[in-house]
Structure formats: C-alpha cells, structure tokens
Design a protein around this motif. Sequence first.
Motif, short mmCIF file in Angstrom:
data_model
loop_
_atom_site.label_atom_id
_atom_site.label_comp_id
_atom_site.label_asym_id
_atom_site.label_seq_id
_atom_site.Cartn_x
_atom_site.Cartn_y
_atom_site.Cartn_z
N SER A 19 -7.10 0.80 1.55
CA SER A 19 -7.22 2.24 1.74
C SER A 19 -6.30 2.63 2.89
N PRO A 20 -6.02 3.90 3.05
CA PRO A 20 -5.15 4.33 4.16
C PRO A 20 -5.70 3.96 5.53
N LEU A 240 -2.24 12.36 3.53
CA LEU A 240 -2.26 11.57 4.77
C LEU A 240 -0.95 11.78 5.50
N ALA A 241 -1.07 11.76 6.81
CA ALA A 241 0.11 11.87 7.67
C ALA A 241 -0.10 10.96 8.86
N ILE A 242 0.98 10.32 9.29
CA ILE A 242 0.89 9.35 10.37
C ILE A 242 2.15 9.48 11.23
N ASN A 243 2.02 9.16 12.51
CA ASN A 243 3.13 9.45 13.43
C ASN A 243 4.12 8.29 13.55
N ARG A 244 4.48 7.72 12.44
CA ARG A 244 5.55 6.70 12.39
C ARG A 244 6.11 6.66 10.98
N LEU A 245 7.27 6.06 10.84
CA LEU A 245 7.82 5.80 9.51
C LEU A 245 7.11 4.57 8.95
N LEU A 246 6.56 4.69 7.77
CA LEU A 246 5.92 3.53 7.15
C LEU A 246 6.98 2.55 6.67
N TRP A 257 -1.91 4.78 -3.47
CA TRP A 257 -3.22 5.39 -3.21
C TRP A 257 -3.19 6.86 -3.63
N ALA A 258 -2.14 7.57 -3.21
CA ALA A 258 -2.06 8.99 -3.53
C ALA A 258 -1.94 9.21 -5.04
N ALA A 259 -1.17 8.35 -5.70
CA ALA A 259 -1.02 8.49 -7.15
C ALA A 259 -2.36 8.30 -7.85
N ALA A 260 -3.14 7.35 -7.37
CA ALA A 260 -4.47 7.14 -7.96
C ALA A 260 -5.37 8.34 -7.68
#
Lengths: 266, 118
Positions: A19-20, A240-246, A257-260
Amino acid sequence: MLEMGLALSGAALRGPSWSPAALFRGGANGFWLDPGRIAGVWQDAAGTVPATAAGQPVGLISDLSGMGHDFAQGTSAARPTLQQDAGGRHYLQFDGVDDWLSTPSFAWGSDAVTIIAALARNQSVNLEDLAGQSANPPGNAGTWVLAATYDASSNTVGFASRGSGGSAPGRASTTLPGSRVVITGQGKVGTDTAIIRRNGVQVGSSSVDQGSGEFGSYPIFIGARGGTMRFFNGALYGLLAINRLLTAEELILAEGWAAARGGVAA
Amino acid sequence: MRVTIACPAHMIADANQLALCLGLGPDDAMTYGQPIWRDAEGNLYAVASATVPTGFAEAATAALSEPAWGADLEAAARAQAAILIGATATPDRLAASLAESPQDALAELGLALISEGA
C-alpha cells in the motif's frame, strides 16, 4: 496496449500487501487519500458523522499517510459526494460548480513532489484543477499543481511546478483520450524537472528553469483552485502526493495502486 | 435531491445569511463565493449546488429562525423572498434548479463560466 501492460505490471509487482503506506515509512511528507476506505470518510468537517453510503456529502477525508494532512470542507454546499461505481469502487464526486476540500497550511519540506491520481473526468470544456498548493498555483512561488483540464482547447491534463526563488514554472501536459485515467506529475525545482505520466508512461516533460528553493508552506486544495475557481467536474478514486521523486520501482507500485483504485487496469 | 442556485453578485451577502439559516454551521456563510458565472447579458453570479435532504424545499420557504451560530434575519428574509424555482437566472432573483445534474442545472439557469486565461 503499452500503458495497460505497465499498469498490469504494477499490479503484479505490488502484491496483495503493498500500500502507499510503504512510501511514508521513512518520514517523507505528503498525503494519501483513498475514498475506498470509507472508515476515513466523514460527512462533517469535524469528522464526527461517518459517511457510510453513496450519495452522502463528504466534509472530511482522512489522510492515510500518517502525516495528519486531512482534507476538510466546512461549507455544507461545497462538499463533494461519496459515490460508488458499477464495480463497487467508492470515489469522491466533485460537481464542477462549488465542491472542494483543503488542508490547513503546512510546510512541504522539499523542492520535490510526486503526485498520483486516479480520476474520471466528466468534461474538457472548462479549465479544472485536481490538486494544488496555495490559492494560486503555479502563479505563487514555491508551488505545484495537477490540472484535470490543463488546456481546454487541446483536451489536456497537466502538471506544473516552480521554486520559491523566482523564475517560471515548468509545465508538462498530455492529451487525455477517454476519461478514466491514472495521472502522475513529478516536479523537482533543483533539477528543473517537470514530468507528466499517463497510465504508467511518461508522456510529457519540461526542463524550463524553475528557479530555486523549496515548495512553500501552503494549504493543499483538491477539486478547485484555491476553492474559488477551476472546479473539478469528475470522480476522484485515489490520490497520493509525497515530497520526493519516487524511484522507478516505487512509481510502478504506486501507479499500480492507483490503477486498481480507479479500475484503470481492469 | 440536488438544488443549484444562481445568486446575482449584488445579492451574495444576503444569500449567505439565508444559507446560514438553512445550513449546518457558521461556515455556511461562505456558501456563495466568487461570481464566476455569467448569463447571456454578461451579468455575474455565484452558484451553489448540493444534494439536500428531503424537506429542504419546505424548510427553505418556511419562516426563518436564527441559528445558534447567528445570522442576519432581515438579510436572509430578503434573499428568501427572491428565490424562484425553475427560472433562468436574472439579476433580480435567486433562480433555483432542481435538475439532478449540476451541468443540466447550469444550462437551465442559462449560465456559463466567465472566461479565464490558462
């Protein structure tokens, strides 16, 4: 075909337990919203009346990242609605007129962002923001924005970001065939990175000088720009948003996850 | 049931007092925001659209009482008297549509977004 293949690869990599939450274990800042977890969806802004059925207003949706950046709406008429599609997936329905949610202001804490959304857009005639920092992104310095309709004349979604130290925003956009999609925006001021991805594939980028400095301390708005304009007319299945490049692998997992969540890979 | 109401720009203050009386809390004083919609003549409106419980129409036309969070009842009464259901938007009334789709409601009201830059 390629896009669907990557989304399915994400599902295969992700496994049933991913999960995220995994992205936030290192203390990264950001937020993670999932209307499918209706235990975190409330009819009132105080979070005292649970939303339990389709058609109910959503005054608050809890941030699942552990960072406490819950999104709320105190004005009754401006609350989006909890809905459920034919596949049983819950989503937030924004009416395109006056619905929006926001967090209190908080420091983003870096010059980077990865934002991933599963959405279904109802129109492409009017400009629409899905999520953005401050009341006027990217006009305000040190902000980013993911637009559900970035350029109505060319039917595009888009992402833009700029640093706190002057210069212009980096902008990346892409056309949006159909309506249901996973869109990812990635920005990093220090490297002048602005990327847009559609269903797991990079489809646009910009290397325009974004200036310097970090993204600022602002509220985050979803469903409208600053709660006053560019109202989103559509469904939000997950964000979801996060403060780095994944990393590349993290992107596959998170976009899977988002597609599901949005039924995009089905 | 969904209600979508077009509020002429000059009536926003009164309409927000009515929203306080019919709403759920003090934040309902911001129900009508920026007038970003226009009619064919260029008149500007704020629009609010929401699903409402059964009985809302009766409550909206009943005698007003001041809520616990306070409201200007005279202003609210002026707004209440200006409500007209099923009409196109004009600068002298609060036109309301009961269309289930907000976009259908906007079409019934005869409103479009004011243009803005990208």
